[in-house]
Design a protein around this motif. Sequence first.
Motif, PDB file in Angstrom:
ATOM      1  N   VAL A 134       6.782-104.540  -3.275  1.00  0.00           N
ATOM      2  CA  VAL A 134       5.558-105.327  -3.177  1.00  0.00           C
ATOM      3  C   VAL A 134       5.332-106.074  -4.488  1.00  0.00           C
ATOM      4  O   VAL A 134       5.507-105.515  -5.573  1.00  0.00           O
ATOM      5  CB  VAL A 134       4.358-104.417  -2.862  1.00  0.00           C
ATOM      6  N   LYS A 135       4.952-107.338  -4.383  1.00  0.00           N
ATOM      7  CA  LYS A 135       4.707-108.141  -5.574  1.00  0.00           C
ATOM      8  C   LYS A 135       3.384-107.733  -6.213  1.00  0.00           C
ATOM      9  O   LYS A 135       2.310-107.983  -5.676  1.00  0.00           O
ATOM     10  CB  LYS A 135       4.682-109.627  -5.213  1.00  0.00           C
ATOM     11  N   LEU A 136       3.475-107.087  -7.374  1.00  0.00           N
ATOM     12  CA  LEU A 136       2.312-106.634  -8.127  1.00  0.00           C
ATOM     13  C   LEU A 136       2.612-106.769  -9.609  1.00  0.00           C
ATOM     14  O   LEU A 136       3.786-106.790 -10.016  1.00  0.00           O
ATOM     15  CB  LEU A 136       2.023-105.159  -7.831  1.00  0.00           C
ATOM     16  N   THR A 137       1.560-106.821 -10.428  1.00  0.00           N
ATOM     17  CA  THR A 137       1.806-106.707 -11.857  1.00  0.00           C
ATOM     18  C   THR A 137       2.273-105.291 -12.151  1.00  0.00           C
ATOM     19  O   THR A 137       1.966-104.352 -11.405  1.00  0.00           O
ATOM     20  CB  THR A 137       0.535-106.995 -12.673  1.00  0.00           C
ATOM     21  N   GLU A 138       3.015-105.125 -13.210  1.00  0.00           N
ATOM     22  CA  GLU A 138       3.531-103.793 -13.538  1.00  0.00           C
ATOM     23  C   GLU A 138       2.398-102.813 -13.783  1.00  0.00           C
ATOM     24  O   GLU A 138       2.472-101.641 -13.391  1.00  0.00           O
ATOM     25  CB  GLU A 138       4.447-103.873 -14.767  1.00  0.00           C
ATOM     26  N   ALA A 139       1.333-103.268 -14.431  1.00  0.00           N
ATOM     27  CA  ALA A 139       0.197-102.390 -14.716  1.00  0.00           C
ATOM     28  C   ALA A 139      -0.468-101.924 -13.427  1.00  0.00           C
ATOM     29  O   ALA A 139      -0.817-100.743 -13.277  1.00  0.00           O
ATOM     30  CB  ALA A 139      -0.807-103.100 -15.607  1.00  0.00           C
ATOM     31  N   THR A 140      -0.639-102.840 -12.469  1.00  0.00           N
ATOM     32  CA  THR A 140      -1.265-102.472 -11.197  1.00  0.00           C
ATOM     33  C   THR A 140      -0.383-101.523 -10.409  1.00  0.00           C
ATOM     34  O   THR A 140      -0.847-100.524  -9.842  1.00  0.00           O
ATOM     35  CB  THR A 140      -1.565-103.727 -10.360  1.00  0.00           C
ATOM     36  N   ARG A 141       0.919-101.823 -10.364  1.00  0.00           N
ATOM     37  CA  ARG A 141       1.849-100.951  -9.648  1.00  0.00           C
ATOM     38  C   ARG A 141       1.834 -99.538 -10.234  1.00  0.00           C
ATOM     39  O   ARG A 141       1.762 -98.541  -9.520  1.00  0.00           O
ATOM     40  CB  ARG A 141       3.264-101.520  -9.704  1.00  0.00           C
ATOM     41  N   ASN A 142       1.870 -99.461 -11.544  1.00  0.00           N
ATOM     42  CA  ASN A 142       1.872 -98.148 -12.193  1.00  0.00           C
ATOM     43  C   ASN A 142       0.565 -97.411 -11.967  1.00  0.00           C
ATOM     44  O   ASN A 142       0.555 -96.179 -11.856  1.00  0.00           O
ATOM     45  CB  ASN A 142       2.156 -98.291 -13.685  1.00  0.00           C
ATOM     46  N   ARG A 143      -0.528 -98.143 -11.880  1.00  0.00           N
ATOM     47  CA  ARG A 143      -1.796 -97.470 -11.604  1.00  0.00           C
ATOM     48  C   ARG A 143      -1.798 -96.892 -10.193  1.00  0.00           C
ATOM     49  O   ARG A 143      -2.228 -95.758  -9.971  1.00  0.00           O
ATOM     50  CB  ARG A 143      -2.972 -98.440 -11.757  1.00  0.00           C
ATOM     51  N   GLU A 195       3.914 -81.161 -13.245  1.00  0.00           N
ATOM     52  CA  GLU A 195       3.738 -81.612 -14.623  1.00  0.00           C
ATOM     53  C   GLU A 195       4.255 -83.031 -14.806  1.00  0.00           C
ATOM     54  O   GLU A 195       3.634 -83.848 -15.510  1.00  0.00           O
ATOM     55  CB  GLU A 195       4.434 -80.655 -15.580  1.00  0.00           C
ATOM     56  N   GLN A 196       5.398 -83.358 -14.200  1.00  0.00           N
ATOM     57  CA  GLN A 196       5.915 -84.726 -14.297  1.00  0.00           C
ATOM     58  C   GLN A 196       4.948 -85.726 -13.682  1.00  0.00           C
ATOM     59  O   GLN A 196       4.696 -86.802 -14.251  1.00  0.00           O
ATOM     60  CB  GLN A 196       7.269 -84.810 -13.598  1.00  0.00           C
ATOM     61  N   ASP A 197       4.419 -85.384 -12.509  1.00  0.00           N
ATOM     62  CA  ASP A 197       3.468 -86.289 -11.862  1.00  0.00           C
ATOM     63  C   ASP A 197       2.219 -86.483 -12.707  1.00  0.00           C
ATOM     64  O   ASP A 197       1.713 -87.608 -12.852  1.00  0.00           O
ATOM     65  CB  ASP A 197       3.080 -85.738 -10.485  1.00  0.00           C
ATOM     66  N   LYS A 203      -0.752 -91.100 -18.268  1.00  0.00           N
ATOM     67  CA  LYS A 203      -0.372 -92.264 -19.074  1.00  0.00           C
ATOM     68  C   LYS A 203      -0.742 -93.587 -18.417  1.00  0.00           C
ATOM     69  O   LYS A 203      -0.801 -94.615 -19.102  1.00  0.00           O
ATOM     70  CB  LYS A 203       1.135 -92.235 -19.339  1.00  0.00           C
ATOM     71  N   ASN A 204      -0.992 -93.590 -17.116  1.00  0.00           N
ATOM     72  CA  ASN A 204      -1.158 -94.858 -16.412  1.00  0.00           C
ATOM     73  C   ASN A 204      -2.489 -95.016 -15.688  1.00  0.00           C
ATOM     74  O   ASN A 204      -2.733 -96.067 -15.103  1.00  0.00           O
ATOM     75  CB  ASN A 204      -0.018 -95.031 -15.405  1.00  0.00           C
ATOM     76  N   LEU A 205      -3.335 -93.998 -15.725  1.00  0.00           N
ATOM     77  CA  LEU A 205      -4.653 -94.122 -15.116  1.00  0.00           C
ATOM     78  C   LEU A 205      -5.673 -94.596 -16.146  1.00  0.00           C
ATOM     79  O   LEU A 205      -5.582 -94.248 -17.327  1.00  0.00           O
ATOM     80  CB  LEU A 205      -5.103 -92.781 -14.536  1.00  0.00           C
ATOM     81  N   PRO A 206      -6.670 -95.366 -15.732  1.00  0.00           N
ATOM     82  CA  PRO A 206      -7.711 -95.805 -16.671  1.00  0.00           C
ATOM     83  C   PRO A 206      -8.695 -94.685 -16.974  1.00  0.00           C
ATOM     84  O   PRO A 206      -8.840 -93.735 -16.202  1.00  0.00           O
ATOM     85  CB  PRO A 206      -8.393 -96.939 -15.911  1.00  0.00           C
TER      86      PRO A 206
END
Length: 504
Positions: A134-143, A195-197, A203-206
């Motif tokens: 899916v076309k997303l910004t990397e930040a949005t995808r990671n969130r 733990e990995q999840d 690291k990626n949630l606001p």
Amino acid sequence: MTFNKFFSGAAVATFLGLGTLGTTSCQKDFIELNDPTRIPTTESYKDSLSILNGVTAAYASLQDLYGRSGGPRGIFIFGEIPSDNSYTVTSGERLNEFNDFSLLSDNPNLQSYWLSSYRAIARCNIILSRGAGVKLTEATRNRYYAEVRFIRALTYFNAVRIWGRVPLVTQELMAIPDAYQYGRAPIADVYAQIEQDLDFAEKNLPVTYTGTTNLGRATKGAATALFGKVLLTQKKYQAAADKLAPLATGSTYALQATYANIFATNNEMNSEIIFAARYTKGTLGLGSAFTTWFMPAYGTTQSTALLGAAFTGQQFNTVDTDLIAAFTASGTTDVRAATSYVLPTGAATTLGYYTRKYIDTPTSATDAENDWIVLRHADLLLMYAEAVNEASGPSAAALTAVNQVIRRSRNLPVATANATVDLPSTTTAATLRTRLELERRLELSFEGHRWFDLVRTDRAIPVMNAFFARANSSVRIDPDDLLFPIPVQEIQTNPILTQNPGYN
């Protein structure tokens, strides 16, 4: 039951993730997704809206895990009913088997929770599998990835505490035979994945979201708090203390000044709430059923006086008098008691006590507003104090954390030292350990923690056997009772699954 029969219909969707995910717009919050428009997973994830709807569907799975009318009864049947806090008067649904440790592996509550767990996991795995296209910004995808990895971690954390070794599925399964490959993974492997999840989620949630429509989504603080609890459960005490310290000593979350306000339906997602499974009444069947599930079997007059309308209580989660004795021993100044339990009025006093944490006026018998609080700041403060105490003894920081909870329980300012109620600096590790066990029981009763707390601290067997002895019950538990049975339907359909010791 044959494998093909088991994986027919909704069950296929549950384990393989080949079902449908819902979509919606919303006003109260993002989980209002029981919309007539439903996108089959085989056709979705072509744009940013479809992946957002998939993430929303993963959140919706939490309503099954924490309790939904017409679905599983939720985490309380594992976290409260087996404990010394609670019992159920209901035998028709076989909830009584959780009371007296007479569980059989064909108990339908085991099966429904298992299916709901793997439905949630499947929905998360679909997002992680298909999101790259899916076309997303990397930040949005990671969130988005971080949100579903938080949900997957939470789901596996509940599952590993309930059953121990469970199938560890981290990818989308596209065909029925693929399911045969998953036996019960080692507990250490399940925790490693959790733990990995959570590391990725953290690291990626606001820290926060903008707008009320996002209220309740997983945040960095939720990932950190859950990560700390996972480490504490594994007895990684120093790591847990280090993980929880920034939240315990920071200002991201704060205790509510008044204990009752934590649970008020007009004060949801308040400063104390770190994460909750969200419900909303009056809209498309997304309300919670806890009000009537936990209420006594009142008559029309009494239920109308309590709720403003006549509803029948189910008494699924009734307050045990042993908990009331613990509150009484803590003193009449403990303000948590008034919210934690009350005796029905009039002739209904024979029905037993009930908790007031989930009182609301439903629009129907199972359509109330109450959220299920998964993590809150008082829980975190007590976990932090426990981790520090077990790692290195009762430091000033640990005592400060637990004293805040104690002060609030007496309606005192939490930020101001009070020699009358505070634990002194001379408190020993053993004394603090005992006090933390009590404070967690009184502070968090009927929130799904007590049984898991006792197991985590290796106190379940002595505490519960003493409880049964006080009640003149012949029930006694042993190490086999610390885990629940694998649903027999799962073993019948997947021969590589094995049963927990002590169960058939």
